[in-house]
Each structure stands twice: as structure tokens, then as C-alpha cells.
Design an enzyme around this catalytic site. Sequence first.
Site, PDB file in Angstrom:
ATOM      1  N   ASP A 264       0.938  -1.181   0.012  1.00  0.00           N
ATOM      2  CA  ASP A 264       0.001   0.002  -0.055  1.00  0.00           C
ATOM      3  C   ASP A 264       0.836   1.208   0.221  1.00  0.00           C
ATOM      4  O   ASP A 264       2.135   1.024   0.219  1.00  0.00           O
ATOM      5  CB  ASP A 264      -1.009   0.089   1.314  1.00  0.00           C
ATOM      6  CG  ASP A 264      -1.912  -1.139   1.179  1.00  0.00           C
ATOM      7  OD1 ASP A 264      -1.948  -1.740   0.362  1.00  0.00           O
ATOM      8  OD2 ASP A 264      -2.781  -0.865   2.181  1.00  0.00           O
ATOM      9  N   HIS A 315      -5.844   2.491  -3.950  1.00  0.00           N
ATOM     10  CA  HIS A 315      -5.667   2.730  -2.508  1.00  0.00           C
ATOM     11  C   HIS A 315      -6.601   4.166  -2.237  1.00  0.00           C
ATOM     12  O   HIS A 315      -6.331   4.676  -1.045  1.00  0.00           O
ATOM     13  CB  HIS A 315      -4.393   2.454  -1.784  1.00  0.00           C
ATOM     14  CG  HIS A 315      -4.496   2.455  -0.135  1.00  0.00           C
ATOM     15  ND1 HIS A 315      -5.475   1.554   0.279  1.00  0.00           N
ATOM     16  CD2 HIS A 315      -3.485   2.721   0.655  1.00  0.00           C
ATOM     17  CE1 HIS A 315      -5.165   1.572   1.555  1.00  0.00           C
ATOM     18  NE2 HIS A 315      -4.224   2.367   1.753  1.00  0.00           N
ATOM     19  N   HIS A 319      -5.728   8.685   0.582  1.00  0.00           N
ATOM     20  CA  HIS A 319      -5.716   7.960   2.024  1.00  0.00           C
ATOM     21  C   HIS A 319      -6.858   8.389   2.999  1.00  0.00           C
ATOM     22  O   HIS A 319      -6.563   8.275   4.285  1.00  0.00           O
ATOM     23  CB  HIS A 319      -4.441   7.464   2.420  1.00  0.00           C
ATOM     24  CG  HIS A 319      -4.117   6.388   3.560  1.00  0.00           C
ATOM     25  ND1 HIS A 319      -4.567   6.559   4.557  1.00  0.00           N
ATOM     26  CD2 HIS A 319      -3.576   5.328   3.011  1.00  0.00           C
ATOM     27  CE1 HIS A 319      -4.357   5.118   5.043  1.00  0.00           C
ATOM     28  NE2 HIS A 319      -3.887   4.525   4.191  1.00  0.00           N
ATOM     29  N   HIS A 406       3.883  -2.136   3.092  1.00  0.00           N
ATOM     30  CA  HIS A 406       3.880  -0.721   2.721  1.00  0.00           C
ATOM     31  C   HIS A 406       5.214  -0.451   1.967  1.00  0.00           C
ATOM     32  O   HIS A 406       6.120  -0.632   2.431  1.00  0.00           O
ATOM     33  CB  HIS A 406       3.669   0.275   3.480  1.00  0.00           C
ATOM     34  CG  HIS A 406       2.539   0.193   4.321  1.00  0.00           C
ATOM     35  ND1 HIS A 406       2.030  -0.633   5.347  1.00  0.00           N
ATOM     36  CD2 HIS A 406       1.182   0.895   4.213  1.00  0.00           C
ATOM     37  CE1 HIS A 406       1.110  -0.500   5.864  1.00  0.00           C
ATOM     38  NE2 HIS A 406       0.303   0.413   5.419  1.00  0.00           N
TER      39      HIS A 406
END
Length: 456
Positions: A264, A315, A319, A406
Site C-alpha cells: 500500500d 488505495h 488515503h 507498505h
Amino acid sequence: MKLKLSKTGKIILAVSILLIGVLILFIYYRQENSGSVHKMESNEFYDIKIDYDKTGIKSIDEKIANFVKNKEKSFIDIVDTSGNIQTSKYNLIINTNTSNYNDVISVHALSYAYTGGAHYTREEESFVYDQKKKKYLTFLDILVDEDFNKISFLVLEAIYDYANERKIVLNEEWVSEGTNYSDANYQHFSFDEEGLNISFSPYQIASWADGEINISIPYKKLHGILKVEYLTEDIDTSIDTIIKPGYRDLEQFKDKKLIAFTFDDGPNNKTTSRLLDGLGEYNAKVTFFVLGSRVENNKEVLKKAYEEGNQIGSHTYNHLNLFLLNDEEILSEVNATNSVVEEVIGVRPNLLRPPYGNINDHIKSLANMHIINWNVDTEDWKLKDRNLIKDKIIADAHDGAIVLLHDIYTESVEGALLAMKELEKENYAFVTIEEMVQLRGVNLDYDTTYFNFLKE
């Protein structure tokens, strides 16, 4: 035999030693002060997520740090004085987009704070620095004779082309007011190999649902308008040059345990590139759930990831917690990301990982994408140690697992590669979500949130 220096020679030697010392200190300073800053904090009252790159230039990094410090302090002060009166947690997101082209560094710092009410509060600031001239630039500084009139038509042309391609209906008065010259209207600009980029904030020339409007004016249109030092040759980097990814023969994985590593918050030119360089050693493909806001300044590594057969999902753009957004804002977060990814790789994502995993049936119906969460949380943002991350992955790994990582964190990338080295010995194959679905014989639907793909 001793070499005897003249007085002049001694002076030259002393000056040379001094210059070498200064150079060493400068290189050391740049190394110590470059890199990235990542912070995640979560408790019962709020979530904080801060990600930004250091430039290695002291004055810029101080400006970025002050922006972050002030926004974080303001957020905490509001939370402390408000008390726990919200049904939803307070939320702060801070990040930067940094580009460096032809010795011009552009940093766009952005903060989203939810402290109650109906919407996030959006605040931003940009710093554009000419390293050769050692000065900060305004938009007029880059124009011949500081004459905005020569470029105004090109700006409007690019905006209306952008809107027409995306079927955005613009209000002429709104556009006129938002594109008239002022430092505020033209504070967000940068250069890349294609041309001059200008960003217009939500509500500046279009609605919130249309998101941030990002236009690019090619260099070939800017001769006589842009100062010579900021011009460069026009290079064709259109998506037509993208190599279409080859599909692997999945028969090779029929007798193996399957695991999907997902990453991500990227892409990031440095850390994502390091991950891609390491995947080949383990015959691994992964899935990237990218932030739309990071795509513009990291296009090349996103192209590379796609060309090498990895899967690209969304994503969202910034965010933000989708539970805190209205329908218009949710659609903007989803659609803006899908559009910017499609512009780079030529394919629109069909997978969505909602920030914090927050999803419900209403958001699913709006997004109309396949929702992919996870069942192995490495907590890499908290561990910040490659060996601990590796151990966490190995301890929780199982056939059909979806692993959350990540790729903006160096330690996460290294930990993932270390885990692959060990898991390969245990007969694991590292596959994308698409490959996992095919091998498991699953037909994805839009109503289900997928956490794993276990054998039935």
C-alpha cells in the site's frame, strides 16, 4: 628526499584540503538529511498518518517540517479541547509530493484533518526551489519578462482539454476566477520530462467531486513563454510506449502453496524500485495498491511495475477514511485514482483497498470495484525493522493468505524480500491477486470483501 613547498604552494594545499573537507561535510549532510519520514499513530480517539520525503536541502526540509509540525499540533490541540464527542475517530493525513527536474525541486505538502463536522479540512502549501540560482520561485519567475498573458491561453486550453476527456462540466466564471494570475492560484507547479505541470486545488476551478485538476503543458508549446533555463526537449512518454505485461504460465504453481504480497501507499521511485529489483530472484509478482496523489511524481516506477507483470490496484487518492466522506467525495477519491493510473499504464484498476480497511455496502455500491483487504497484517509501520517484519510474515504465512505491507518503507521492502527467501524453501509461490483468483477458481463479485483465498 623531502618535497619543499613554496609559500604559494602551501596556500594552495591548505585551500584544497579545506575545500575537500567542506565537500565531505556537504555530502554527509545531504545523506543524513535525505530520505523519508513516516509516522503512524493510532488510539481510541484518533488516527494520524504522516509521510513525507526529505530533499537534503536544509531550508526546504525546515519548511516541510514546520508545515507538518504546525498541522499536527493544531490537530492535537483541537482533539484535546473537543473531547471524545465523535462517533467516528478523528483523523489526520499529511503527505508531500516531491519532484526534482532540471535542478528545480518542487514540493507540494498537503494536510487533511477530520475534527468533526461533515468534511475533512484540506490545507496545502508548495515550495519550488531553483538549486542553481539558490532561490525560491514564484510562477512569474519562470516566465519570459514575467508576462503571464502569454501563457494564460495555454492554461485554459489544457484545463478544457482535461475536462472534456473526463466529461467534467466546468463553470466559466469559476474557471476565470480560479485561473486569473495570483500567487495563490499558481503556487503548485513543477517540471518533468514532458513539460510544465500545474495543479489546481478542489473548488478552485471545479467541484470537490472533480478533485485536484492537474494539467501539463508540453515544452514545445512554451518556447518564447518559458525562460530558456527551464525549457528542455520534448520527449514522448505516452502510454503507447508501454510494454504490455506478459502472463505467466500458472501451471507451474498448481502444487505450491500460494501467498499474495500486497503493498500500500506507493509508488515511490526509490523504495518501489528496490522491491522490483528483488522480486525476480524469487519468481515473485505482487499487487500494488497505489495512492493516486503519488502517481504523478512516480510514473516511471509504476510503469515498470506494471510492465513486469505486477498488478496495480487503488488505495484511493489521498488515503482518507471513506466512512467520513459523503458520496461525492468518495467517488472523487476512487475515480481520480483510477483515471490517473489509467493515464500512466493504459489500464483502469478494478481492485480497491479502502484506507484502514474501512468499507460498507454503500461504499461498495458507489465504488463498483472488487474490495481486497488482508488477513496477515505485518504492522510494518510500527515494527520498522526488516528482521521483525520478516519474522511476522513467516509466522503468519499460510496457503491463500493476503499479506499487508507498505512499499514506501525501506525496512518493509527488505523484510518482504527476506521473508520470500525463507518461504520459497517452504514451497510457496508469490502471486498477484489476479493470479491467486485464477488458481483458486474464484469469480470475484462486487458485494464481497476479500481477506484471503483459502482452499475450499
